[in-house]
Design a protein around this motif. Structure first.
Motif, PDB file in Angstrom:
ATOM      1  N   ARG A 176     -30.773  -6.698 -21.399  1.00 31.09           N
ATOM      2  CA  ARG A 176     -30.137  -7.128 -22.655  1.00 31.09           C
ATOM      3  C   ARG A 176     -30.675  -8.488 -23.091  1.00 31.09           C
ATOM      4  O   ARG A 176     -30.828  -8.765 -24.271  1.00 31.09           O
ATOM      5  CB  ARG A 176     -28.625  -7.192 -22.468  1.00 31.09           C
ATOM      6  N   PHE A 234     -30.781  -2.140 -33.717  1.00 27.53           N
ATOM      7  CA  PHE A 234     -29.608  -2.170 -32.864  1.00 27.53           C
ATOM      8  C   PHE A 234     -28.356  -2.215 -33.736  1.00 27.53           C
ATOM      9  O   PHE A 234     -28.447  -2.390 -34.957  1.00 27.53           O
ATOM     10  CB  PHE A 234     -29.654  -3.385 -31.935  1.00 27.53           C
ATOM     11  N   LYS A 237     -21.987   3.433 -29.032  1.00 26.78           N
ATOM     12  CA  LYS A 237     -22.994   3.893 -28.075  1.00 26.78           C
ATOM     13  C   LYS A 237     -24.411   3.443 -28.432  1.00 26.78           C
ATOM     14  O   LYS A 237     -25.325   3.591 -27.631  1.00 26.78           O
ATOM     15  CB  LYS A 237     -22.957   5.421 -27.985  1.00 26.78           C
ATOM     16  N   ILE A 238     -24.596   2.916 -29.638  1.00 29.32           N
ATOM     17  CA  ILE A 238     -25.945   2.497 -30.046  1.00 29.32           C
ATOM     18  C   ILE A 238     -26.412   1.318 -29.202  1.00 29.32           C
ATOM     19  O   ILE A 238     -27.558   1.275 -28.752  1.00 29.32           O
ATOM     20  CB  ILE A 238     -25.985   2.145 -31.548  1.00 29.32           C
ATOM     21  N   GLY A 239     -25.524   0.345 -28.970  1.00 31.28           N
ATOM     22  CA  GLY A 239     -25.835  -0.770 -28.086  1.00 31.28           C
ATOM     23  C   GLY A 239     -27.148  -1.461 -28.431  1.00 31.28           C
ATOM     24  O   GLY A 239     -27.358  -1.920 -29.552  1.00 31.28           O
ATOM     25  N   GLN A 240     -28.058  -1.532 -27.447  1.00 31.81           N
ATOM     26  CA  GLN A 240     -29.348  -2.189 -27.657  1.00 31.81           C
ATOM     27  C   GLN A 240     -30.284  -1.370 -28.532  1.00 31.81           C
ATOM     28  O   GLN A 240     -31.354  -1.838 -28.904  1.00 31.81           O
ATOM     29  CB  GLN A 240     -30.015  -2.466 -26.314  1.00 31.81           C
ATOM     30  N   GLY A 241     -29.887  -0.151 -28.847  1.00 34.22           N
ATOM     31  CA  GLY A 241     -30.638   0.651 -29.807  1.00 34.22           C
ATOM     32  C   GLY A 241     -32.018   1.052 -29.340  1.00 34.22           C
ATOM     33  O   GLY A 241     -32.197   1.549 -28.232  1.00 34.22           O
ATOM     34  N   SER A 296     -31.119   1.820 -25.413  1.00 35.57           N
ATOM     35  CA  SER A 296     -29.669   1.976 -25.261  1.00 35.57           C
ATOM     36  C   SER A 296     -29.349   2.624 -23.915  1.00 35.57           C
ATOM     37  O   SER A 296     -30.225   2.982 -23.142  1.00 35.57           O
ATOM     38  CB  SER A 296     -29.113   2.824 -26.402  1.00 35.57           C
TER      39      SER A 296
END
Length: 318
Positions: A68, A180, A209-213, A229
């Motif tokens: 991250r 993201f 759920k996309i998070g860091q994409g 992600s």
């Protein structure tokens, strides 16, 4: 005191190892990851001994954050030697922290933000061993011409929720872009800034759920997608598959994997065809759904049934 601090970092790094089997797309995942870790322990500790205290701290930060935070490259001297086979340090650490079933460097791909990506392979006397500076190849190769870039950008991005486009088109001129939903320390295309809070509960759940994409990059004339992600993404591109009576295939890309999504030679071949059975087709577009699949193998037949998805419109030469 410094020796104790270093020992603590090494112990913490060992605790961060991947304790579940890899969900890789190939066979060969170990049934008991702990057995694999015990076999790797001597080689891994040799690598950790060679790292300076600052490098150990950066490696610990990388694995604790699961990539991250970009902690920079972690360099280690390495030269491939004949005779006895020894796994390169980047393979060892990627096996320990990300993919227990990883075998060789040919399954790995350096990411564009890693200095290793820009170096000639024959000139390398050291390698970056940050496991989050690599992705794993999701499929074999199948290129975008440099001459296709026009008006200062090589693609535009559109974000959709079901049948509704949200926000403006986003033009990409840099070689790569991070896409993201909401991250405190990230730059790129932030989907969370595009519109108001959605009323649809399915959209809200998917957004989480996309998070860091993902990272979209143009590399030496090829267009790649890297899934950052913690959930799969689903990709459809006319140049990634042959056409059949049931339309185009949708490719599932697991977390940590990369896949090439555009091939200009195939696009040129398809543009002159009149036997495409899935209706009008833009050979210079790519569609990506976050967390939810669609098509013949899913309950959603069309991408417009997916809660959150991305449309990539590639520029073409005039």
């Amino acid at each position: 005191m410094f020796h104790s601090r270093r020992s603590l970092s090494v112990r913490q790094l060992w605790k961060q190892r991947c304790i579940t089997p890899s969900r890789g797309q190939g066979e060969g995942a170990p049934s008991n990851p702990e057995d694999l870790h015990n076999a790797l322990r001597p080689a891994v500790h040799q690598i950790l001994k060679k790292l300076k205290d600052e490098q150990l701290c950066r490696l610990l930060e990388a694995v604790e954050s699961r990539g991250r935070w970009d902690c920079g490259c972690i360099w280690l001297p390495w030269e491939a030697r004949g005779g006895k086979q020894v796994l390169p340090p980047q393979v060892l650490l990627c096996r320990l922290y990300r993919w227990p079933d990883l075998r060789t460097t040919t399954e790995l791909k350096s990411l564009s933000h890693c200095e290793n990506f820009w170096r000639r392979s024959g000139d390398a006397t050291s390698v970056c061993c940050n496991p989050y500076h690599f992705s794993r190849l999701a499929a074999p190769d199948t290129t975008l011409s440099r001459g296709s870039i026009r008006d200062g950008h090589w693609c535009k991005l559109a974000y959709w929720e079901h049948r509704t486009r949200v926000g403006r088109l986003y033009s990409v001129s840099e070689p790569s872009v991070h896409i993201f939903y909401d991250l405190p320390k990230a730059s790129g295309f932030c989907l969370g800034f595009l519109g108001p809070e959605p009323r649809n509960e399915r959209v809200r759940r998917t957004q989480k759920k996309i998070g860091q994409g993902l990272v979209l990059s143009q590399e030496q004339g090829e267009v790649w997608v890297y899934n950052r992600s913690e959930h799969p993404i689903f990709v459809n591109s006319p140049t990634m598959t042959t056409f059949c009576a049931r339309g185009q295939a949708v490719h599932k890309v697991l977390p940590g994997y990369s896949i090439k999504v555009f091939d200009s030679e195939k696009a040129a071949d398809l543009s002159g065809r009149s036997d495409l059975r899935d209706g009008p087709c833009d050979t210079h577009s790519v569609r990506i759904s976050f967390a939810k699949g669609w098509g013949a193998c899913y309950s959603r037949q069309f991408i417009t049934s997916c809660p959150c998805w991305l449309e990539i419109l590639l520029s073409t030469s005039k």
